[in-house]
Design a protein around this motif. Structure first.
Motif, PDB file in Angstrom:
ATOM      1  N   ARG A   3       0.732  -1.310  -0.020  1.00 11.47           N
ATOM      2  CA  ARG A   3       0.006   0.088   0.143  1.00 11.47           C
ATOM      3  C   ARG A   3       0.972   1.038  -0.024  1.00 11.47           C
ATOM      4  NH1 ARG A   3      -5.022  -0.832   4.183  1.00 11.47           N
ATOM      5  NH2 ARG A   3      -6.002  -2.836   2.856  1.00 11.47           N
ATOM      6  N   LEU A   4       1.933   1.213   0.854  1.00 10.82           N
ATOM      7  CA  LEU A   4       2.866   2.258   0.777  1.00 10.82           C
ATOM      8  C   LEU A   4       3.718   2.729  -0.334  1.00 10.82           C
ATOM      9  CD1 LEU A   4       4.249   2.091   4.322  1.00 10.82           C
ATOM     10  CD2 LEU A   4       2.419   3.682   3.790  1.00 10.82           C
ATOM     11  N   SER A   5       4.161   1.483  -0.996  1.00 12.52           N
ATOM     12  CA  SER A   5       4.942   1.615  -2.319  1.00 12.52           C
ATOM     13  C   SER A   5       4.159   1.720  -3.694  1.00 12.52           C
ATOM     14  CB  SER A   5       5.716   0.402  -2.533  1.00 12.52           C
ATOM     15  OG  SER A   5       5.228  -0.771  -2.391  1.00 12.52           O
ATOM     16  N   GLY A   6       2.727   1.578  -3.637  1.00 16.70           N
ATOM     17  CA  GLY A   6       2.316   1.514  -4.768  1.00 16.70           C
ATOM     18  C   GLY A   6       1.644   0.244  -5.505  1.00 16.70           C
ATOM     19  N   LYS A   7       0.504   0.124  -5.975  1.00 15.52           N
ATOM     20  CA  LYS A   7       0.041  -1.180  -6.506  1.00 15.52           C
ATOM     21  C   LYS A   7       0.910  -1.400  -8.029  1.00 15.52           C
ATOM     22  CE  LYS A   7      -4.718  -0.610  -5.543  1.00 15.52           C
ATOM     23  NZ  LYS A   7      -6.154  -0.229  -6.178  1.00 15.52           N
ATOM     24  N   ARG A   8       1.607  -0.690  -8.516  1.00 16.55           N
ATOM     25  CA  ARG A   8       2.394  -0.783  -9.694  1.00 16.55           C
ATOM     26  C   ARG A   8       3.584  -1.382  -9.357  1.00 16.55           C
ATOM     27  NH1 ARG A   8       0.703   3.408 -14.266  1.00 16.55           N
ATOM     28  NH2 ARG A   8      -1.325   3.436 -14.013  1.00 16.55           N
ATOM     29  N   THR A   9       4.125  -1.378  -8.165  1.00 16.80           N
ATOM     30  CA  THR A   9       5.429  -1.845  -7.435  1.00 16.80           C
ATOM     31  C   THR A   9       5.547  -3.397  -7.825  1.00 16.80           C
ATOM     32  OG1 THR A   9       5.395  -0.275  -5.849  1.00 16.80           O
ATOM     33  CG2 THR A   9       6.935  -2.181  -5.637  1.00 16.80           C
ATOM     34  N   LEU A  10       4.480  -3.957  -7.650  1.00 15.79           N
ATOM     35  CA  LEU A  10       4.453  -5.558  -7.922  1.00 15.79           C
ATOM     36  C   LEU A  10       4.465  -5.602  -9.358  1.00 15.79           C
ATOM     37  CD1 LEU A  10       1.749  -6.854  -5.514  1.00 15.79           C
ATOM     38  CD2 LEU A  10       4.409  -6.999  -5.352  1.00 15.79           C
ATOM     39  N   THR A  11       3.873  -4.759 -10.412  1.00 14.31           N
ATOM     40  CA  THR A  11       4.009  -5.365 -11.789  1.00 14.31           C
ATOM     41  C   THR A  11       5.382  -4.788 -12.616  1.00 14.31           C
ATOM     42  OG1 THR A  11       3.162  -2.630 -12.156  1.00 14.31           O
ATOM     43  CG2 THR A  11       1.531  -4.777 -12.076  1.00 14.31           C
ATOM     44  N   LYS A  12       6.151  -3.871 -11.771  1.00 15.48           N
ATOM     45  CA  LYS A  12       7.411  -3.541 -12.278  1.00 15.48           C
ATOM     46  C   LYS A  12       8.547  -4.544 -11.845  1.00 15.48           C
ATOM     47  CE  LYS A  12       6.551   1.251 -12.604  1.00 15.48           C
ATOM     48  NZ  LYS A  12       6.852   2.560 -12.253  1.00 15.48           N
ATOM     49  N   MET A  13       8.090  -5.390 -10.985  1.00 14.86           N
ATOM     50  CA  MET A  13       9.334  -6.527 -10.476  1.00 14.86           C
ATOM     51  C   MET A  13       9.500  -7.540 -11.661  1.00 14.86           C
ATOM     52  SD  MET A  13       8.454  -7.743  -6.568  1.00 14.86           S
ATOM     53  CE  MET A  13       8.615  -6.683  -5.300  1.00 14.86           C
ATOM     54  N   ASN A  14      10.670  -8.034 -11.945  1.00 21.38           N
ATOM     55  CA  ASN A  14      10.943  -9.154 -12.558  1.00 21.38           C
ATOM     56  C   ASN A  14      10.988 -10.556 -12.005  1.00 21.38           C
ATOM     57  OD1 ASN A  14      13.416  -8.998 -11.211  1.00 21.38           O
ATOM     58  ND2 ASN A  14      14.654  -8.129 -12.860  1.00 21.38           N
ATOM     59  N   ALA A  15      11.273 -11.459 -12.441  1.00 22.15           N
ATOM     60  CA  ALA A  15      11.061 -12.851 -11.471  1.00 22.15           C
ATOM     61  C   ALA A  15      12.032 -12.934 -10.529  1.00 22.15           C
ATOM     62  CB  ALA A  15      11.432 -13.844 -12.625  1.00 22.15           C
ATOM     63  N   PHE A  16      13.401 -12.357 -10.718  1.00 22.44           N
ATOM     64  CA  PHE A  16      14.334 -12.198  -9.529  1.00 22.44           C
ATOM     65  C   PHE A  16      14.090 -11.584  -8.454  1.00 22.44           C
ATOM     66  CE2 PHE A  16      18.487 -11.281  -7.633  1.00 22.44           C
ATOM     67  CZ  PHE A  16      18.923 -12.514  -7.210  1.00 22.44           C
ATOM     68  N   ASP A  17      13.399 -10.429  -8.634  1.00 19.52           N
ATOM     69  CA  ASP A  17      12.970  -9.155  -7.636  1.00 19.52           C
ATOM     70  C   ASP A  17      12.032 -10.018  -6.686  1.00 19.52           C
ATOM     71  OD1 ASP A  17      14.730  -7.466  -8.387  1.00 19.52           O
ATOM     72  OD2 ASP A  17      13.019  -6.718  -9.679  1.00 19.52           O
ATOM     73  N   LEU A  18      10.917 -10.878  -7.324  1.00 18.33           N
ATOM     74  CA  LEU A  18       9.807 -11.379  -6.735  1.00 18.33           C
ATOM     75  C   LEU A  18      10.458 -12.561  -5.826  1.00 18.33           C
ATOM     76  CD1 LEU A  18       6.762 -11.629  -6.185  1.00 18.33           C
ATOM     77  CD2 LEU A  18       6.656 -13.309  -8.012  1.00 18.33           C
ATOM     78  N   THR A  21      11.927 -11.385  -2.818  1.00 24.68           N
ATOM     79  CA  THR A  21      10.967 -10.824  -1.784  1.00 24.68           C
ATOM     80  C   THR A  21      10.415 -11.882  -1.057  1.00 24.68           C
ATOM     81  OG1 THR A  21      10.606  -8.893  -3.217  1.00 24.68           O
ATOM     82  CG2 THR A  21       9.160  -9.294  -1.471  1.00 24.68           C
ATOM     83  N   VAL A  22      10.173 -12.902  -1.754  1.00 25.41           N
ATOM     84  CA  VAL A  22       9.512 -13.942  -0.795  1.00 25.41           C
ATOM     85  C   VAL A  22      10.523 -14.735  -0.009  1.00 25.41           C
ATOM     86  CG1 VAL A  22       8.519 -16.429  -1.269  1.00 25.41           C
ATOM     87  CG2 VAL A  22       7.759 -14.492  -2.697  1.00 25.41           C
ATOM     88  N   ALA A  23      11.758 -15.030  -0.576  1.00 26.24           N
ATOM     89  CA  ALA A  23      12.716 -15.536   0.162  1.00 26.24           C
ATOM     90  C   ALA A  23      13.089 -14.705   1.474  1.00 26.24           C
ATOM     91  CB  ALA A  23      14.077 -15.630  -0.623  1.00 26.24           C
ATOM     92  N   LEU A  24      12.957 -13.519   1.319  1.00 31.48           N
ATOM     93  CA  LEU A  24      13.312 -12.637   2.635  1.00 31.48           C
ATOM     94  C   LEU A  24      12.210 -12.703   3.567  1.00 31.48           C
ATOM     95  CD1 LEU A  24      14.825  -9.364   1.123  1.00 31.48           C
ATOM     96  CD2 LEU A  24      15.960 -10.996   2.318  1.00 31.48           C
ATOM     97  N   GLY A  25      11.042 -12.640   3.164  1.00 36.08           N
ATOM     98  CA  GLY A  25       9.848 -12.700   3.932  1.00 36.08           C
ATOM     99  C   GLY A  25       9.890 -14.182   4.505  1.00 36.08           C
ATOM    100  N   SER A  26      10.085 -15.239   3.941  1.00 40.36           N
ATOM    101  CA  SER A  26      10.168 -16.595   4.399  1.00 40.36           C
ATOM    102  C   SER A  26      11.259 -16.756   5.595  1.00 40.36           C
ATOM    103  CB  SER A  26      10.410 -17.597   3.520  1.00 40.36           C
ATOM    104  OG  SER A  26      10.725 -18.932   3.815  1.00 40.36           O
ATOM    105  N   THR A  27      12.567 -16.166   5.353  1.00 43.58           N
ATOM    106  CA  THR A  27      13.545 -16.175   6.041  1.00 43.58           C
ATOM    107  C   THR A  27      13.514 -15.451   7.378  1.00 43.58           C
ATOM    108  OG1 THR A  27      14.950 -16.462   4.329  1.00 43.58           O
ATOM    109  CG2 THR A  27      16.027 -15.783   6.378  1.00 43.58           C
ATOM    110  N   LEU A  28      12.687 -14.387   7.375  1.00 42.79           N
ATOM    111  CA  LEU A  28      12.366 -13.418   8.457  1.00 42.79           C
ATOM    112  C   LEU A  28      11.447 -14.180   9.326  1.00 42.79           C
ATOM    113  CD1 LEU A  28      12.717 -10.666   9.723  1.00 42.79           C
ATOM    114  CD2 LEU A  28      10.791 -10.038   8.789  1.00 42.79           C
ATOM    115  N   SER A  29      10.675 -14.683   8.723  1.00 45.12           N
ATOM    116  CA  SER A  29       9.549 -15.460   9.496  1.00 45.12           C
ATOM    117  C   SER A  29      10.295 -16.737  10.201  1.00 45.12           C
ATOM    118  CB  SER A  29       8.190 -15.956   8.859  1.00 45.12           C
ATOM    119  OG  SER A  29       8.643 -17.134   7.831  1.00 45.12           O
ATOM    120  N   THR A  30      10.979 -17.415   9.687  1.00 42.68           N
ATOM    121  CA  THR A  30      11.657 -18.591  10.355  1.00 42.68           C
ATOM    122  C   THR A  30      12.575 -18.010  11.341  1.00 42.68           C
ATOM    123  OG1 THR A  30      11.851 -19.757   8.409  1.00 42.68           O
ATOM    124  CG2 THR A  30      13.331 -20.417   9.927  1.00 42.68           C
TER     125      THR A  30
END
Length: 68
Positions: A3-18, A21-30
């Motif tokens: 919400r803070l970064s805007g909806k288009r942030t996700l559409t501008k990500m390439n596969a590596f960025d995504l 992002t998922v790896a960082l979230g998973s690692t942080l939760s672990t």
């Protein structure tokens, strides 16, 4: 964060960025939820994907091979 970064942030990500992002979230939760993971291991596990993302971005700027 989305919400803070805007909806288009996700559409501008390439596969590596995504993936990073998922790896960082998973690692942080672990790190936060698993008592078997030390703080040092957690910091290293969070720093490594962030560093790889930085290297990938710099390589994409300087070398055409790394551009999407």
């Amino acid at each position: 964060m989305v919400r803070l970064s805007g909806k288009r942030t996700l559409t501008k990500m390439n596969a590596f960025d995504l993936v990073v992002t998922v790896a960082l979230g998973s690692t942080l939760s672990t790190v936060l939820l698993d008592r078997g993971v030390s703080l040092t291991e957690g910091v290293l596990a969070l720093a490594l994907p962030a560093f790889l993302q930085f290297v990938n971005a710099k390589a994409a700027v300087h070398f055409r091979v790394f551009r999407p």
